[in-house]
Design an enzyme around this catalytic site. Structure first.
Site, PDB file in Angstrom:
ATOM      1  N   ASP A   1     -24.093 106.327  38.200  1.00  0.00           N
ATOM      2  CA  ASP A   1     -24.709 106.275  39.519  1.00  0.00           C
ATOM      3  C   ASP A   1     -25.350 107.648  39.726  1.00  0.00           C
ATOM      4  O   ASP A   1     -25.411 108.454  38.785  1.00  0.00           O
ATOM      5  CB  ASP A   1     -23.693 105.905  40.608  1.00  0.00           C
ATOM      6  CG  ASP A   1     -22.638 106.984  40.854  1.00  0.00           C
ATOM      7  OD1 ASP A   1     -22.631 108.012  40.131  1.00  0.00           O
ATOM      8  OD2 ASP A   1     -21.816 106.805  41.757  1.00  0.00           O
ATOM      9  N   HIS A   2     -25.841 107.918  40.918  1.00  0.00           N
ATOM     10  CA  HIS A   2     -26.515 109.196  41.170  1.00  0.00           C
ATOM     11  C   HIS A   2     -25.585 110.389  40.953  1.00  0.00           C
ATOM     12  O   HIS A   2     -26.001 111.410  40.431  1.00  0.00           O
ATOM     13  CB  HIS A   2     -27.101 109.223  42.582  1.00  0.00           C
ATOM     14  CG  HIS A   2     -26.102 108.965  43.657  1.00  0.00           C
ATOM     15  ND1 HIS A   2     -25.662 107.692  43.968  1.00  0.00           N
ATOM     16  CD2 HIS A   2     -25.424 109.797  44.483  1.00  0.00           C
ATOM     17  CE1 HIS A   2     -24.778 107.756  44.935  1.00  0.00           C
ATOM     18  NE2 HIS A   2     -24.604 109.032  45.275  1.00  0.00           N
TER      19      HIS A   2
ATOM     20  N   CYS B   1     -19.441 107.857  37.143  1.00  0.00           N
ATOM     21  CA  CYS B   1     -19.715 108.020  38.569  1.00  0.00           C
ATOM     22  C   CYS B   1     -18.932 109.245  39.045  1.00  0.00           C
ATOM     23  O   CYS B   1     -18.377 109.962  38.230  1.00  0.00           O
ATOM     24  CB  CYS B   1     -19.401 106.760  39.369  1.00  0.00           C
ATOM     25  SG  CYS B   1     -17.661 106.269  39.454  1.00  0.00           S
TER      26      CYS B   1
ATOM     27  N   GLY C   1     -14.523 103.680  41.100  1.00  0.00           N
ATOM     28  CA  GLY C   1     -15.359 102.526  41.455  1.00  0.00           C
ATOM     29  C   GLY C   1     -15.880 101.791  40.232  1.00  0.00           C
ATOM     30  O   GLY C   1     -15.825 100.557  40.155  1.00  0.00           O
TER      31      GLY C   1
ATOM     32  N   HIS D   1      -4.387 102.058  21.524  1.00  0.00           N
ATOM     33  CA  HIS D   1      -3.359 101.180  22.078  1.00  0.00           C
ATOM     34  C   HIS D   1      -3.906 100.012  22.880  1.00  0.00           C
ATOM     35  O   HIS D   1      -3.292  98.946  22.913  1.00  0.00           O
ATOM     36  CB  HIS D   1      -2.409 101.970  22.978  1.00  0.00           C
ATOM     37  CG  HIS D   1      -1.579 102.956  22.224  1.00  0.00           C
ATOM     38  ND1 HIS D   1      -0.516 103.606  22.814  1.00  0.00           N
ATOM     39  CD2 HIS D   1      -1.645 103.424  20.948  1.00  0.00           C
ATOM     40  CE1 HIS D   1       0.038 104.428  21.922  1.00  0.00           C
ATOM     41  NE2 HIS D   1      -0.640 104.342  20.788  1.00  0.00           N
ATOM     42  N   ASN D   2      -5.040 100.225  23.555  1.00  0.00           N
ATOM     43  CA  ASN D   2      -5.573  99.211  24.463  1.00  0.00           C
ATOM     44  C   ASN D   2      -6.905  98.623  24.016  1.00  0.00           C
ATOM     45  O   ASN D   2      -7.434  97.750  24.688  1.00  0.00           O
ATOM     46  CB  ASN D   2      -5.728  99.793  25.871  1.00  0.00           C
ATOM     47  CG  ASN D   2      -4.471 100.468  26.350  1.00  0.00           C
ATOM     48  OD1 ASN D   2      -4.420 101.692  26.438  1.00  0.00           O
ATOM     49  ND2 ASN D   2      -3.427  99.701  26.616  1.00  0.00           N
TER      50      ASN D   2
ATOM     51  N   ARG E   1       1.964  96.162  17.362  1.00  0.00           N
ATOM     52  CA  ARG E   1       2.558  95.795  18.646  1.00  0.00           C
ATOM     53  C   ARG E   1       1.528  95.815  19.772  1.00  0.00           C
ATOM     54  O   ARG E   1       1.664  95.085  20.758  1.00  0.00           O
ATOM     55  CB  ARG E   1       3.741  96.699  18.977  1.00  0.00           C
ATOM     56  CG  ARG E   1       3.374  98.134  19.305  1.00  0.00           C
ATOM     57  CD  ARG E   1       4.630  98.970  19.559  1.00  0.00           C
ATOM     58  NE  ARG E   1       4.326 100.262  20.097  1.00  0.00           N
ATOM     59  CZ  ARG E   1       4.003 101.337  19.368  1.00  0.00           C
ATOM     60  NH1 ARG E   1       3.958 101.261  18.063  1.00  0.00           N
ATOM     61  NH2 ARG E   1       3.744 102.492  19.961  1.00  0.00           N
TER      62      ARG E   1
ATOM     63  N   ARG F   1       0.310  92.833  22.748  1.00  0.00           N
ATOM     64  CA  ARG F   1       0.131  93.105  24.177  1.00  0.00           C
ATOM     65  C   ARG F   1      -1.271  92.720  24.651  1.00  0.00           C
ATOM     66  O   ARG F   1      -1.437  92.204  25.762  1.00  0.00           O
ATOM     67  CB  ARG F   1       0.426  94.570  24.462  1.00  0.00           C
ATOM     68  CG  ARG F   1       1.897  94.886  24.236  1.00  0.00           C
ATOM     69  CD  ARG F   1       2.195  96.342  24.253  1.00  0.00           C
ATOM     70  NE  ARG F   1       3.603  96.561  23.939  1.00  0.00           N
ATOM     71  CZ  ARG F   1       4.055  97.666  23.383  1.00  0.00           C
ATOM     72  NH1 ARG F   1       3.240  98.655  23.095  1.00  0.00           N
ATOM     73  NH2 ARG F   1       5.339  97.791  23.128  1.00  0.00           N
TER      74      ARG F   1
END
Length: 151
Positions: free
Chosen positions: A9-10, A67, A72, A100-101, A134, A138
């Site tokens: 964003d700005h 941002c 946000g 992990h994610n 593992r 998940r």
């Protein structure tokens, strides 16, 4: 070259431009900039949604959102199926978000990270690979939860 999306964003525009130039200088990634293209005031949800939609549709595999706080953009991006947006304010969190994610969107808060730290965060995030094991179990649970919600 691997394609990667970037948007802000700005309040994140200056950091976006700095990070975009840095990543492009490495010649490993081809950046697609979704805007904005100036510091003129704009609405972050429009840019975050445009990037997250392309990730959700699997047209791109990764993206970076910036941002002022990063909060946000994280909220918007994580509303899209298959998007795993991670707000990271240090390099270790960025690396773990991939390992992990399997995060596919890196979110940065321009009000909280300097250009130098943002470059380190991006370096680790772009280089890290999903560890599987593992963590895959998940993520499969997360996918089931997402499917239940989206019914």
């Amino acid at each position: 070259m691997k394609p990667i999306l970037i948007a802000s964003d700005h309040a994140g525009y200056v950091l976006k431009e700095e990070l975009k130039a840095y990543i492009q200088s490495k010649k490993s990634f081809k950046i697609k900039d979704l805007g904005p293209y100036s510091v003129d005031r704009c609405d972050y949800p429009l840019y975050a949604a445009a990037l997250a939609k392309l990730i959700s549709q699997k047209k791109y595999s990764r993206g970076i959102l910036i941002c002022k706080s990063g909060i946000g953009n994280s909220i918007v991006a994580n509303r899209f199926p298959g998007v795993r947006a991670a707000l990271c304010c240090n390099p270790q969190a960025a690396q773990l978000s991939r390992e992990h994610n399997n995060s596919n969107v890196l979110v940065l808060g321009a009000g909280f990270v300097s250009g130098k730290i943002a470059r380190k965060i991006a370096d680790l995030w772009l280089a890290a690979e999903f560890a599987g094991g593992r963590h895959a179990r998940r993520l499969n649970l997360l996918k089931k939860i997402e499917e239940e919600i989206c019914r």
